[in-house]
Design an enzyme around this catalytic site. Sequence first.
Site: not given
Ligand SMILES: *Cc1c(COP(=O)(O)O)cnc(C)c1O
Length: 434
Positions: A278-279, A361
Amino acid sequence: MAGEDAFQYRDGELFCEEVPARRIAEQYSTPCYVYSARSFVTRYRRIRDAFAACDPLVCFSMKSCGNLSVLKLLAGAGSGFDVASGGELYKVLLAGADARKTVFAGVGKTSGEIEYALKQRIFMFNVESRAELACINDVASRLGERATVAIRVNPDVEPHTHEKIATGKAEAKFGIDIGQTEDLVADAADWAGTDIRGVHFHLGSLISSVEPYVAALAKIVGLIERLRSAGCNVDRLNIGGGFCVSYTGEEVTSAEEYAAAVQTYLEKSDCKVIIEPGRYIAGNSGLLLTRVIYRKETESGKRFAVCDAAMTDLIRPTLYGSFHRIWPVRSEAGLPEVVRPGKNPVGAASAEVVDVVGGVCETGDFLAKDRALPPLKEGELLAVFDAGAYGFAMSSNYNARPRAAEVLVEGGECRLVRRRETYEGLVRLEKEFL
Ligand SMILES: *Cc1c(COP(=O)(O)O)cnc(C)c1O
Protein backbone atom coordinates in the site's frame (compact mmCIF):
# COMPACT_ATOMS: atom_id res chain seq x y z
CA MET A 1 13.97 13.09 -4.05
CA ALA A 2 11.44 10.43 -3.14
CA GLY A 3 8.41 9.79 -5.36
CA GLU A 4 10.63 8.80 -8.30
CA ASP A 5 11.34 12.49 -8.85
CA ALA A 6 7.71 13.39 -9.40
CA PHE A 7 7.92 16.34 -7.00
CA GLN A 8 10.83 18.68 -7.70
CA TYR A 9 11.84 22.28 -7.25
CA ARG A 10 12.69 24.14 -10.45
CA ASP A 11 13.89 27.72 -10.28
CA GLY A 12 12.58 28.00 -6.74
CA GLU A 13 9.09 26.63 -7.49
CA LEU A 14 7.73 23.22 -6.54
CA PHE A 15 6.43 21.15 -9.45
CA CYS A 16 4.40 17.97 -9.53
CA GLU A 17 5.56 16.36 -12.76
CA GLU A 18 5.22 19.30 -15.21
CA VAL A 19 2.66 21.29 -13.24
CA PRO A 20 3.57 24.03 -10.74
CA ALA A 21 2.08 23.28 -7.32
CA ARG A 22 1.14 26.96 -6.99
CA ARG A 23 -1.08 26.71 -10.06
CA ILE A 24 -2.89 23.72 -8.56
CA ALA A 25 -3.47 25.63 -5.33
CA GLU A 26 -4.79 28.64 -7.25
CA GLN A 27 -7.07 26.54 -9.40
CA TYR A 28 -8.44 24.16 -6.76
CA SER A 29 -7.73 26.06 -3.54
CA THR A 30 -6.29 24.49 -0.37
CA PRO A 31 -6.06 22.18 1.46
CA CYS A 32 -5.60 19.91 -1.50
CA TYR A 33 -4.03 16.51 -2.07
CA VAL A 34 -1.88 16.30 -5.19
CA TYR A 35 -1.02 12.89 -6.68
CA SER A 36 1.49 12.04 -9.39
CA ALA A 37 0.15 9.42 -11.79
CA ARG A 38 3.67 8.70 -12.97
CA SER A 39 4.84 8.00 -9.44
CA PHE A 40 1.96 5.62 -8.69
CA VAL A 41 2.57 3.62 -11.86
CA THR A 42 6.37 3.67 -11.54
CA ARG A 43 6.26 2.47 -7.94
CA TYR A 44 3.75 -0.25 -8.83
CA ARG A 45 6.00 -1.48 -11.64
CA ARG A 46 9.10 -1.22 -9.53
CA ILE A 47 7.87 -3.53 -6.79
CA ARG A 48 6.30 -5.90 -9.32
CA ASP A 49 9.61 -6.09 -11.19
CA ALA A 50 11.64 -6.48 -8.00
CA PHE A 51 9.69 -9.67 -7.29
CA ALA A 52 9.60 -10.69 -10.99
CA ALA A 53 11.48 -13.94 -10.36
CA CYS A 54 8.35 -15.33 -8.70
CA ASP A 55 5.86 -13.55 -11.00
CA PRO A 56 3.74 -12.21 -8.12
CA LEU A 57 0.16 -11.02 -8.13
CA VAL A 58 0.54 -7.44 -6.85
CA CYS A 59 -2.54 -6.39 -4.89
CA PHE A 60 -2.43 -2.66 -4.11
CA SER A 61 -3.70 -2.21 -0.58
CA MET A 62 -6.39 0.31 -1.38
CA LYS A 63 -6.99 1.42 2.18
CA SER A 64 -3.80 3.49 1.85
CA CYS A 65 -5.21 5.64 -0.96
CA GLY A 66 -8.67 4.83 -2.26
CA ASN A 67 -9.42 7.55 -4.78
CA LEU A 68 -11.32 5.99 -7.68
CA SER A 69 -9.14 7.63 -10.33
CA VAL A 70 -6.00 6.36 -8.63
CA LEU A 71 -7.50 2.87 -8.44
CA LYS A 72 -8.45 3.06 -12.12
CA LEU A 73 -4.93 4.10 -13.01
CA LEU A 74 -3.43 1.15 -11.12
CA ALA A 75 -6.01 -1.32 -12.44
CA GLY A 76 -5.06 -0.13 -15.92
CA ALA A 77 -1.40 -0.82 -15.13
CA GLY A 78 -2.37 -4.40 -14.25
CA SER A 79 -2.57 -4.17 -10.48
CA GLY A 80 -4.83 -6.31 -8.36
CA PHE A 81 -6.20 -5.06 -5.04
CA ASP A 82 -6.22 -5.86 -1.36
CA VAL A 83 -9.50 -4.75 0.20
CA ALA A 84 -10.51 -4.65 3.84
CA SER A 85 -14.27 -4.15 3.60
CA GLY A 86 -17.28 -4.49 1.34
CA GLY A 87 -17.09 -0.76 0.69
CA GLU A 88 -13.50 -1.10 -0.51
CA LEU A 89 -14.49 -3.98 -2.78
CA TYR A 90 -17.30 -1.86 -4.20
CA LYS A 91 -14.85 0.97 -4.90
CA VAL A 92 -12.19 -1.12 -6.64
CA LEU A 93 -14.79 -2.85 -8.83
CA LEU A 94 -16.31 0.52 -9.74
CA ALA A 95 -12.83 1.68 -10.73
CA GLY A 96 -12.45 -1.24 -13.13
CA ALA A 97 -10.56 -3.75 -10.99
CA ASP A 98 -10.59 -7.42 -11.94
CA ALA A 99 -12.35 -9.28 -9.11
CA ARG A 100 -10.14 -12.28 -9.86
CA LYS A 101 -7.14 -10.19 -8.78
CA THR A 102 -8.78 -9.01 -5.55
CA VAL A 103 -8.05 -10.35 -2.08
CA PHE A 104 -10.15 -9.59 0.99
CA ALA A 105 -8.62 -9.38 4.49
CA GLY A 106 -9.86 -8.04 7.82
CA VAL A 107 -10.92 -9.56 11.14
CA GLY A 108 -14.54 -8.43 11.03
CA LYS A 109 -16.02 -9.44 7.68
CA THR A 110 -19.79 -9.65 8.03
CA SER A 111 -21.85 -12.35 6.32
CA GLY A 112 -23.22 -9.61 4.05
CA GLU A 113 -19.71 -8.63 2.97
CA ILE A 114 -18.75 -12.27 2.48
CA GLU A 115 -21.80 -12.90 0.30
CA TYR A 116 -21.05 -9.81 -1.79
CA ALA A 117 -17.43 -10.88 -2.32
CA LEU A 118 -18.40 -14.47 -3.15
CA LYS A 119 -20.88 -13.27 -5.75
CA GLN A 120 -18.22 -11.06 -7.29
CA ARG A 121 -15.89 -14.10 -7.45
CA ILE A 122 -12.86 -12.54 -5.83
CA PHE A 123 -9.47 -14.28 -5.94
CA MET A 124 -9.57 -15.28 -2.27
CA PHE A 125 -10.43 -14.37 1.28
CA ASN A 126 -7.71 -13.96 3.84
CA VAL A 127 -9.39 -15.59 6.83
CA GLU A 128 -8.58 -14.30 10.30
CA SER A 129 -10.37 -16.71 12.68
CA ARG A 130 -12.06 -20.10 12.92
CA ALA A 131 -15.39 -18.34 13.44
CA GLU A 132 -14.93 -16.35 10.24
CA LEU A 133 -14.00 -19.50 8.29
CA ALA A 134 -17.21 -21.12 9.58
CA CYS A 135 -19.18 -18.09 8.42
CA ILE A 136 -17.55 -18.09 4.96
CA ASN A 137 -18.23 -21.81 4.69
CA ASP A 138 -21.90 -21.34 5.65
CA VAL A 139 -22.47 -18.48 3.22
CA ALA A 140 -20.75 -20.36 0.38
CA SER A 141 -22.76 -23.53 1.07
CA ARG A 142 -26.01 -21.55 1.18
CA LEU A 143 -25.21 -19.93 -2.17
CA GLY A 144 -24.00 -23.15 -3.72
CA GLU A 145 -20.60 -21.54 -4.27
CA ARG A 146 -17.14 -22.60 -3.24
CA ALA A 147 -15.05 -20.09 -1.34
CA THR A 148 -11.31 -19.92 -1.89
CA VAL A 149 -9.43 -18.90 1.22
CA ALA A 150 -5.98 -18.36 2.59
CA ILE A 151 -5.47 -18.65 6.32
CA ARG A 152 -4.02 -15.42 7.66
CA VAL A 153 -1.39 -16.70 10.01
CA ASN A 154 -0.04 -14.63 12.87
CA PRO A 155 3.65 -15.59 12.73
CA ASP A 156 4.48 -13.80 16.00
CA VAL A 157 7.47 -11.79 14.82
CA GLU A 158 8.58 -8.36 16.00
CA PRO A 159 8.36 -5.95 13.06
CA HIS A 160 10.13 -3.03 14.82
CA THR A 161 7.57 -0.45 13.82
CA HIS A 162 5.07 1.81 15.62
CA GLU A 163 2.92 -0.28 17.99
CA LYS A 164 -0.31 0.88 16.35
CA ILE A 165 0.77 -0.49 12.96
CA ALA A 166 2.33 -3.78 14.11
CA THR A 167 -0.04 -6.60 13.15
CA GLY A 168 2.03 -9.80 13.25
CA LYS A 169 2.79 -10.15 16.95
CA ALA A 170 1.07 -12.77 19.11
CA GLU A 171 -0.97 -10.18 21.03
CA ALA A 172 -2.41 -8.55 17.89
CA LYS A 173 -6.00 -9.19 16.86
CA PHE A 174 -4.91 -10.27 13.39
CA GLY A 175 -4.48 -13.74 11.98
CA ILE A 176 -4.49 -17.21 13.49
CA ASP A 177 -1.66 -18.79 15.50
CA ILE A 178 0.44 -21.33 13.66
CA GLY A 179 -0.67 -24.20 15.92
CA GLN A 180 -4.34 -23.26 15.59
CA THR A 181 -3.91 -23.11 11.81
CA GLU A 182 -2.84 -26.73 11.77
CA ASP A 183 -5.83 -27.69 13.95
CA LEU A 184 -8.16 -25.79 11.65
CA VAL A 185 -6.90 -27.55 8.55
CA ALA A 186 -7.10 -30.91 10.32
CA ASP A 187 -10.85 -30.32 10.59
CA ALA A 188 -11.17 -30.17 6.80
CA ALA A 189 -14.45 -32.11 6.93
CA ASP A 190 -16.05 -29.06 8.57
CA TRP A 191 -15.25 -26.81 5.60
CA ALA A 192 -16.95 -28.60 2.74
CA GLY A 193 -17.88 -25.33 0.99
CA THR A 194 -14.36 -23.98 1.18
CA ASP A 195 -11.04 -24.56 -0.55
CA ILE A 196 -8.21 -23.74 1.82
CA ARG A 197 -5.51 -23.01 -0.70
CA GLY A 198 -3.32 -20.36 0.77
CA VAL A 199 -1.35 -18.98 3.65
CA HIS A 200 -1.27 -15.25 4.23
CA PHE A 201 0.57 -13.01 6.65
CA HIS A 202 0.89 -9.26 7.00
CA LEU A 203 3.38 -8.12 9.59
CA GLY A 204 2.40 -4.48 9.88
CA SER A 205 3.29 -1.26 8.16
CA LEU A 206 6.47 0.73 7.61
CA ILE A 207 8.75 -2.24 8.23
CA SER A 208 12.17 -0.81 7.68
CA SER A 209 14.27 -3.97 7.36
CA VAL A 210 14.08 -7.35 5.67
CA GLU A 211 14.54 -9.37 8.88
CA PRO A 212 10.89 -9.58 9.99
CA TYR A 213 9.90 -10.96 6.56
CA VAL A 214 12.71 -13.52 6.69
CA ALA A 215 11.79 -14.53 10.24
CA ALA A 216 8.13 -14.91 9.31
CA LEU A 217 8.84 -16.86 6.12
CA ALA A 218 11.17 -19.25 7.92
CA LYS A 219 8.17 -20.22 10.06
CA ILE A 220 5.57 -20.08 7.29
CA VAL A 221 7.41 -22.25 4.77
CA GLY A 222 7.67 -24.98 7.41
CA LEU A 223 3.97 -24.58 8.14
CA ILE A 224 3.09 -24.93 4.44
CA GLU A 225 5.04 -28.19 4.29
CA ARG A 226 3.20 -29.55 7.32
CA LEU A 227 -0.18 -28.46 5.94
CA ARG A 228 0.59 -30.27 2.70
CA SER A 229 1.58 -33.41 4.58
CA ALA A 230 -1.78 -33.16 6.32
CA GLY A 231 -3.48 -33.24 2.93
CA CYS A 232 -4.15 -29.54 2.40
CA ASN A 233 -3.22 -28.40 -1.11
CA VAL A 234 -1.63 -25.05 -0.35
CA ASP A 235 -0.56 -23.36 -3.56
CA ARG A 236 -0.81 -19.65 -2.71
CA LEU A 237 1.44 -17.64 -0.43
CA ASN A 238 0.53 -14.05 0.37
CA ILE A 239 3.31 -12.15 2.13
CA GLY A 240 1.28 -8.98 2.77
CA GLY A 241 2.56 -5.44 2.57
CA GLY A 242 4.41 -3.17 4.98
CA PHE A 243 7.31 -2.25 2.69
CA CYS A 244 8.66 1.07 3.85
CA VAL A 245 9.14 4.39 2.10
CA SER A 246 11.30 7.35 3.02
CA TYR A 247 9.76 10.21 4.97
CA THR A 248 13.04 12.07 5.43
CA GLY A 249 14.65 11.85 2.00
CA GLU A 250 17.14 9.28 3.29
CA GLU A 251 17.60 5.93 1.59
CA VAL A 252 15.47 3.12 2.96
CA THR A 253 15.31 -0.60 2.25
CA SER A 254 14.46 -0.96 -1.44
CA ALA A 255 11.90 -3.22 -3.09
CA GLU A 256 14.82 -5.12 -4.63
CA GLU A 257 16.35 -5.73 -1.20
CA TYR A 258 13.08 -7.08 0.23
CA ALA A 259 12.67 -9.34 -2.79
CA ALA A 260 16.25 -10.63 -2.71
CA ALA A 261 16.01 -11.42 1.00
CA VAL A 262 12.92 -13.59 0.65
CA GLN A 263 13.52 -15.10 -2.79
CA THR A 264 14.74 -18.53 -1.64
CA TYR A 265 11.76 -18.92 0.71
CA LEU A 266 9.30 -17.96 -2.00
CA GLU A 267 10.85 -20.49 -4.37
CA LYS A 268 10.87 -23.15 -1.70
CA SER A 269 7.20 -22.60 -0.98
CA ASP A 270 6.33 -23.62 -4.54
CA CYS A 271 3.30 -21.32 -4.38
CA LYS A 272 1.74 -18.55 -6.42
CA VAL A 273 3.06 -15.47 -4.60
CA ILE A 274 0.89 -12.47 -3.71
CA ILE A 275 2.18 -9.18 -2.34
CA GLU A 276 0.02 -6.38 -0.92
CA PRO A 277 1.96 -3.11 -0.98
CA GLY A 278 0.00 0.00 0.00
CA ARG A 279 2.35 2.63 1.33
CA TYR A 280 5.16 1.53 -1.00
CA ILE A 281 3.10 2.56 -4.02
CA ALA A 282 1.17 5.51 -2.58
CA GLY A 283 3.34 7.05 0.14
CA ASN A 284 5.76 9.10 -1.94
CA SER A 285 3.24 9.61 -4.75
CA GLY A 286 1.22 12.37 -3.15
CA LEU A 287 1.54 15.54 -1.12
CA LEU A 288 -0.78 17.84 0.74
CA LEU A 289 -0.89 21.52 -0.19
CA THR A 290 -1.88 23.92 2.56
CA ARG A 291 -1.79 27.65 3.14
CA VAL A 292 -0.60 29.43 6.28
CA ILE A 293 -3.57 31.41 7.58
CA TYR A 294 -2.06 33.03 10.66
CA ARG A 295 1.20 33.23 12.54
CA LYS A 296 1.16 33.55 16.27
CA GLU A 297 3.76 33.72 18.98
CA THR A 298 3.34 33.20 22.72
CA GLU A 299 4.93 35.34 25.44
CA SER A 300 7.51 32.66 25.98
CA GLY A 301 8.46 32.82 22.32
CA LYS A 302 6.78 29.67 21.01
CA ARG A 303 5.75 30.12 17.41
CA PHE A 304 2.84 28.62 15.50
CA ALA A 305 1.99 28.59 11.84
CA VAL A 306 -1.77 28.01 11.69
CA CYS A 307 -2.70 26.34 8.40
CA ASP A 308 -5.87 25.54 6.53
CA ALA A 309 -5.01 21.81 6.66
CA ALA A 310 -5.45 20.05 9.98
CA MET A 311 -5.48 16.66 11.67
CA THR A 312 -8.77 16.08 9.86
CA ASP A 313 -6.82 16.11 6.59
CA LEU A 314 -3.67 14.31 7.76
CA ILE A 315 -3.92 12.49 11.08
CA ARG A 316 -0.62 10.58 10.91
CA PRO A 317 1.46 13.09 12.89
CA THR A 318 -0.85 13.07 15.88
CA LEU A 319 -2.00 9.44 15.61
CA TYR A 320 1.39 7.82 15.10
CA GLY A 321 3.87 10.58 15.87
CA SER A 322 4.75 10.45 12.18
CA PHE A 323 7.22 12.80 10.56
CA HIS A 324 6.42 14.48 7.24
CA ARG A 325 8.73 16.92 5.55
CA ILE A 326 7.05 20.29 5.17
CA TRP A 327 8.47 23.07 2.99
CA PRO A 328 7.32 26.28 1.28
CA VAL A 329 6.16 25.78 -2.27
CA ARG A 330 8.25 28.82 -3.21
CA SER A 331 11.83 28.32 -2.06
CA GLU A 332 15.00 29.52 -3.77
CA ALA A 333 17.09 26.71 -2.31
CA GLY A 334 14.35 24.09 -2.64
CA LEU A 335 13.70 21.25 -0.23
CA PRO A 336 16.90 20.06 1.47
CA GLU A 337 17.72 16.55 0.32
CA VAL A 338 17.30 15.15 3.81
CA VAL A 339 15.17 16.57 6.61
CA ARG A 340 15.33 14.57 9.83
CA PRO A 341 13.29 14.93 12.99
CA GLY A 342 14.96 17.31 15.39
CA LYS A 343 17.53 18.52 12.86
CA ASN A 344 17.67 22.04 11.49
CA PRO A 345 18.00 21.88 7.73
CA VAL A 346 17.87 25.63 7.22
CA GLY A 347 21.01 26.80 8.98
CA ALA A 348 20.65 28.34 12.42
CA ALA A 349 20.72 31.94 11.23
CA SER A 350 17.70 31.96 8.94
CA ALA A 351 15.59 29.23 10.53
CA GLU A 352 12.52 29.73 12.62
CA VAL A 353 11.29 26.93 14.82
CA VAL A 354 7.52 26.56 14.58
CA ASP A 355 4.68 24.19 15.31
CA VAL A 356 2.71 23.73 12.10
CA VAL A 357 -0.88 23.35 13.28
CA GLY A 358 -4.44 23.28 11.98
CA GLY A 359 -7.61 24.97 13.13
CA VAL A 360 -9.26 22.03 14.92
CA CYS A 361 -10.18 22.33 18.60
CA GLU A 362 -7.60 19.81 19.82
CA THR A 363 -4.11 20.31 21.16
CA GLY A 364 -3.26 17.16 19.22
CA ASP A 365 -4.05 18.97 15.98
CA PHE A 366 -0.64 19.46 14.43
CA LEU A 367 1.20 18.56 11.24
CA ALA A 368 4.66 19.17 12.71
CA LYS A 369 6.15 20.17 16.05
CA ASP A 370 9.25 22.27 16.67
CA ARG A 371 10.08 22.29 12.99
CA ALA A 372 12.92 24.48 11.68
CA LEU A 373 11.62 26.21 8.56
CA PRO A 374 12.45 29.29 6.58
CA PRO A 375 10.47 32.19 8.12
CA LEU A 376 6.87 31.73 6.96
CA LYS A 377 4.54 34.49 5.89
CA GLU A 378 0.79 34.54 6.28
CA GLY A 379 -0.72 33.36 3.02
CA GLU A 380 2.33 31.26 2.19
CA LEU A 381 1.78 27.92 0.50
CA LEU A 382 3.33 24.85 2.09
CA ALA A 383 3.75 21.31 0.82
CA VAL A 384 3.45 18.41 3.24
CA PHE A 385 5.44 15.71 1.45
CA ASP A 386 4.94 11.95 1.24
CA ALA A 387 1.28 12.18 2.18
CA GLY A 388 -0.06 9.86 -0.52
CA ALA A 389 -0.63 6.91 1.82
CA TYR A 390 -2.97 7.05 4.82
CA GLY A 391 -3.45 10.76 4.15
CA PHE A 392 -6.76 11.55 2.54
CA ALA A 393 -7.80 7.95 3.25
CA MET A 394 -7.85 8.64 7.00
CA SER A 395 -9.37 12.12 6.77
CA SER A 396 -12.55 12.99 8.65
CA ASN A 397 -15.24 15.64 8.97
CA TYR A 398 -14.51 16.35 12.64
CA ASN A 399 -15.32 19.98 13.54
CA ALA A 400 -17.65 19.89 10.48
CA ARG A 401 -14.70 20.49 8.22
CA PRO A 402 -15.35 19.65 4.57
CA ARG A 403 -12.74 17.21 3.30
CA ALA A 404 -9.99 18.44 0.97
CA ALA A 405 -9.98 18.24 -2.81
CA GLU A 406 -7.84 15.63 -4.58
CA VAL A 407 -5.99 16.39 -7.83
CA LEU A 408 -4.23 13.94 -10.13
CA VAL A 409 -1.33 15.13 -12.25
CA GLU A 410 -0.26 13.35 -15.42
CA GLY A 411 2.65 15.05 -17.18
CA GLY A 412 1.57 18.61 -17.93
CA GLU A 413 -2.08 17.94 -17.15
CA CYS A 414 -3.80 18.15 -13.81
CA ARG A 415 -7.40 17.34 -13.05
CA LEU A 416 -9.72 17.22 -10.12
CA VAL A 417 -10.39 13.63 -9.01
CA ARG A 418 -12.40 14.48 -5.90
CA ARG A 419 -14.28 17.69 -5.31
CA ARG A 420 -13.75 19.62 -2.14
CA GLU A 421 -16.66 18.78 0.12
CA THR A 422 -19.29 21.46 0.71
CA TYR A 423 -21.30 22.56 3.74
CA GLU A 424 -24.35 21.16 1.98
CA GLY A 425 -22.60 17.81 1.58
CA LEU A 426 -21.91 17.77 5.29
CA VAL A 427 -25.63 17.76 6.14
CA ARG A 428 -26.91 15.70 3.23
CA LEU A 429 -27.69 12.61 5.32
CA GLU A 430 -29.20 14.51 8.26
CA LYS A 431 -31.14 17.40 6.85
CA GLU A 432 -34.23 15.42 5.89
CA PHE A 433 -34.78 14.50 9.55
CA LEU A 434 -35.01 18.08 10.80
C1 LIG B 1 -2.80 -2.36 5.41
C2 LIG B 1 -2.52 -3.68 4.84
C3 LIG B 1 -1.57 -3.82 3.82
C4 LIG B 1 -0.74 -2.67 3.31
O1 LIG B 1 0.16 -2.18 4.24
P1 LIG B 1 1.26 -1.11 3.77
O2 LIG B 1 2.08 -0.87 4.96
O3 LIG B 1 0.51 0.10 3.33
O4 LIG B 1 2.02 -1.73 2.64
C5 LIG B 1 -1.40 -5.07 3.26
N1 LIG B 1 -2.11 -6.14 3.70
C6 LIG B 1 -3.01 -6.05 4.69
C7 LIG B 1 -3.76 -7.26 5.10
C8 LIG B 1 -3.24 -4.82 5.29
O5 LIG B 1 -4.14 -4.73 6.28
